[in-house]
Design an enzyme around this catalytic site. Structure first.
Site, PDB file in Angstrom:
ATOM      1  N   ASP A 322       0.945  -1.260  -0.063  1.00  0.00           N
ATOM      2  CA  ASP A 322       0.059  -0.118   0.058  1.00  0.00           C
ATOM      3  C   ASP A 322       0.920   1.143   0.004  1.00  0.00           C
ATOM      4  O   ASP A 322       2.134   1.104   0.408  1.00  0.00           O
ATOM      5  CB  ASP A 322      -0.935  -0.244   1.303  1.00  0.00           C
ATOM      6  CG  ASP A 322      -1.906   1.077   1.382  1.00  0.00           C
ATOM      7  OD1 ASP A 322      -2.367   1.475   0.283  1.00  0.00           O
ATOM      8  OD2 ASP A 322      -1.785   1.729   2.373  1.00  0.00           O
ATOM      9  N   ASP A 515      -1.921  -0.591   6.214  1.00  0.00           N
ATOM     10  CA  ASP A 515      -2.449   0.038   7.346  1.00  0.00           C
ATOM     11  C   ASP A 515      -3.771   0.153   7.614  1.00  0.00           C
ATOM     12  O   ASP A 515      -4.259   0.200   8.832  1.00  0.00           O
ATOM     13  CB  ASP A 515      -1.436   1.335   7.632  1.00  0.00           C
ATOM     14  CG  ASP A 515      -1.944   2.272   6.551  1.00  0.00           C
ATOM     15  OD1 ASP A 515      -2.604   3.400   7.318  1.00  0.00           O
ATOM     16  OD2 ASP A 515      -1.780   2.309   5.513  1.00  0.00           O
ATOM     17  N   ASP A 519      -7.294  -2.643   3.971  1.00  0.00           N
ATOM     18  CA  ASP A 519      -6.416  -3.399   3.746  1.00  0.00           C
ATOM     19  C   ASP A 519      -6.541  -4.706   4.192  1.00  0.00           C
ATOM     20  O   ASP A 519      -5.922  -5.944   4.028  1.00  0.00           O
ATOM     21  CB  ASP A 519      -4.987  -3.008   3.919  1.00  0.00           C
ATOM     22  CG  ASP A 519      -4.531  -1.813   3.219  1.00  0.00           C
ATOM     23  OD1 ASP A 519      -5.003  -1.643   1.892  1.00  0.00           O
ATOM     24  OD2 ASP A 519      -3.928  -0.688   3.506  1.00  0.00           O
TER      25      ASP A 519
END
Length: 649
Positions: A322, A515, A519
């Site tokens: 990410d 985070d 996710d």
């Protein structure tokens, strides 16, 4: 000394009785000495052999007949049967000493973890009815105010009310460098206040603090076995009965093939064979190696939820990442507000902040912070559009704030004069179907992100892929700065999921680090799910296999390094132990090895393997050396952009 004798009383009694028996047998000549040294050998044997036989009988009751304890028992009783009293006692004595060493090593490994993170104090100072009272942290309620003096540990998670202070968070993150916190920022239990008296508003119950969660995760991790451990457990169950029957064969088959067969000689060889074959060194040192790896990672702010993930980290060849909050700071700031209508910049910000006032997303927080203390509007019929933005009504007018996809989905045309050449995140505002303004927001690349990507490439990862909900232009900008060759932007959570799912279908070991709460599904799907534990959501941390407490991406290559070193140590122990055992078993079969070589091949090898396993923790316990492992970049990272909105970033 007295406490040491009490702790190891069995071994001390055995040694004293053994020395006395040897003295009487070999250095005295009086008639009837046999009736003195035999009982002494018996006492020496029972002192250390009794507990072993107890474990053997318990194993038999539980359905495991051929245990290591039973092996040691029949081998030593056999030694007594052929008159080798001293050797029979020595096998049990050295086995017991080896057990002491094993327990000591495990205790040291466990203590080093527990001592690092089990830092929660037993007293909390609470403000109640104008007075301060000291109570156990479990009695403090959420919302109460606690006081923490300089040098004291914070007893509970909370929000700092004092203007600022410095905190040592080494107990949670493994980083000894103090962190400055300002009013409104989160403070974790276990942090040490280093500056002045502070007031903290409690936000988590005693059992729900980050510190409690860390301790629980580490304790549970030690129970989860890696494939190598599972293999050795199964191997021992098959291996042990085989060697017992081989020992029986070694005793009796030579009767049919050897001319001068002597039962006592071949029985002695079989006893040596049994002592050597005991798998205790392997069974103990291998899990100890993995436990050492978990401890080493924990002391550096990396929490592994099982030793099997150490093996997965080592084999991982694809890592999806990410962007926002993982490789970038996630601390956004409003750069510019542009109006495309008669509304002023202050009014645009007020509209946006009103819809974002309940948001926990970094971009929403940036807008709220930019609005400051200005009054907000009352919002009705508010809803979140996943991966796009927010929708609501203010004074009867329909307000939309979010990314370009949100405007397109509602068939709202963007102002032609708007230019998006800068790599910023743009939050668009529309009122009653008309685009009325744009807020430009920027993030920064984390200090160690560049080094992280370089180190991951050095460690042989075949693909490094950035997946982000940010717009593709921004994602490409960040990827280029970090040296990531593959990056995909403008993704919704389910699109991230499909990228990872496709990679898994190609028989790779796939990792994903993120985070946000969005996710969590992808982290669960990946072979190795990695969460940023500092700013990450509870859902993400809960589903992750690996948690980075410091939010530093550079901990990922360090975790891989620990996993590879642990694997190397474990297989060194397996190869060394099996090699020595096979060699001495062959020598025993040919009558070359004695019981003393057997003791070395069993207990001695186990002690060497344990010492080798302890190297893992000692190698990674020096945090100073690891700060040099990731040298800070000489170049300053310039402002870079993330993207709205929450579900996709």
């Amino acid at each position: 000394m007295i406490s040491l004798i009490r702790k190891y009383k069995e071994a001390f009694i055995s040694i004293i009785a053994l020395i006395s028996a040897l003295f009487v047998e070999h250095f005295t000549t009086f008639e009837g000495s046999k009736y003195l040294y035999l009982p002494l050998y018996g006492v020496s044997y029972l002192a250390v052999g009794g507990p072993v036989w107890g474990k053997a009988f318990n194993s038999i009751k539980n359905g495991t007949f051929f245990s290591e304890f039973f092996l040691m028992g029949i081998a030593t009783v056999g030694a007594f049967a052929i008159g080798e009293y001293a050797e029979g006692v020595a096998v049990m004595l050295f086995y017991t000493i080896g057990e002491y060493a094993q327990h000591g090593a495990v205790h040291k490994a466990r203590s080093s973890i527990k001592g690092l993170i089990d830092q929660q104090p037993e007293i909390a100072t609470v403000e109640r009815e104008g007075e301060t009272v000291q109570i156990h942290p479990s009695e403090v309620e959420i919302g109460e105010i606690i006081l923490v003096r300089p040098g004291e540990k914070v007893p509970l998670d909370g929000e700092l009310l004092t203007e600022s202070s410095s905190f040592n968070t080494a107990a949670l993150t493994g980083e000894s460098k103090p962190i400055n916190k300002g009013a409104g920022e989160e403070i974790w239990a276990g942090s040490i206040n280093q500056d002045k008296l502070v007031r903290i508003k409690v936000t988590s119950a005693f059992k729900d603090t980050k510190l409690s969660g860390i301790l629980t995760m580490v304790q549970e991790a030690s129970k989860r076995k890696a494939p190598t451990q599972r293999f050795m457990t199964k191997f021992a169950k098959i291996y042990t009965p085989i060697v017992v029957w081989l020992a029986v064969a070694l005793t009796f088959i030579p009767y049919f093939v050897v001319n001068d067969y002597i039962f006592q000689e071949w029985f002695y060889r079989a006893l040596i064979f049994l002592v050597v074959s005991c798998p205790c060194g392997l069974v103990i040192s291998i899990p100890l190696g993995y436990f050492g790896g978990i401890g080493a990672a924990s002391s550096n702010g990396i929490l592994l939820k099982g030793s099997d993930f150490l093996d997965q980290l080592r084999k991982m060849n694809i890592l999806f990442m990410d962007k926002t909050g993982t490789l970038t700071e996630g601390s956004f700031e409003v750069q510019n507000v542009q109006s495309h209508s008669s509304l002023s910049e202050a009014e645009l910000i007020a509209y946006a902040a009103s819809l974002e006032k309940q948001s926990t997303h970094p971009i929403g927080k940036a807008i709220i912070a930019f609005n400051g203390d200005e009054s907000l509007y009352d919002v009705t019929e508010q809803q979140e559009i996943s991966g796009k933005g927010l929708k609501g009504k203010i004074d009867g007018k329909e307000i939309l704030i979010g990314n370009l996809d949100l405007l397109k989905a509602n068939q709202i045309s963007i102002q032609e004069s708007e230019k998006y050449s800068d790599p910023y995140t743009y939050v668009h505002i529309a009122i009653d179907g008309k685009h009325v303004g744009t807020i430009s927001i920027a993030d920064q690349i984390k200090e160690d992100s560049n080094q992280t990507i370089a180190l991951l490439k050095e460690k042989g990862l075949e693909r490094l892929v950035m997946l982000s909900g940010d717009n593709s232009r921004v994602v490409s900008f960040v990827a280029e700065k970090l040296g990531i060759n593959e990056a995909h932007g403008g993704l919704l959570p389910d699109e991230k999921y499909r990228y990872v799912e496709k990679a898994l279908g190609e028989r790779n070991i796939v990792g994903f680090i993120g985070d946000g709460v969005n996710d969590a599904p992808v982290i669960t799907l990946a072979d190795v799910g990695i969460a940023m534990g500092g700013i990450g959501s509870d859902a993400t941390i809960e589903t992750a296999d690996v948690v980075i407490q410091t939010d530093q991406p550079s901990k990922i290559p360090l975790a891989i390094d620990i996993s590879k070193f642990t694997h190397r140590i474990v297989w060194q122990n397996i190869s060394f132990a099996l090699g020595i055992k096979v060699l001495v078993m062959i020598l025993a079969a040919f009558g070359i090895a004695t019981m003393w070589e057997a003791i070395f091949a069993d207990v001695g090898v186990a002690l060497i393997a344990i010492g080798n396993a302890i190297r893992i923790q000692s190698r990674y316990s020096d945090k100073q050396s690891f700060s040099s492992f990731f040298k800070p970049s000489d170049k300053q990272n310039k402002t870079e952009p993330p993207s709205h909105h929450c579900e996709a970033c």
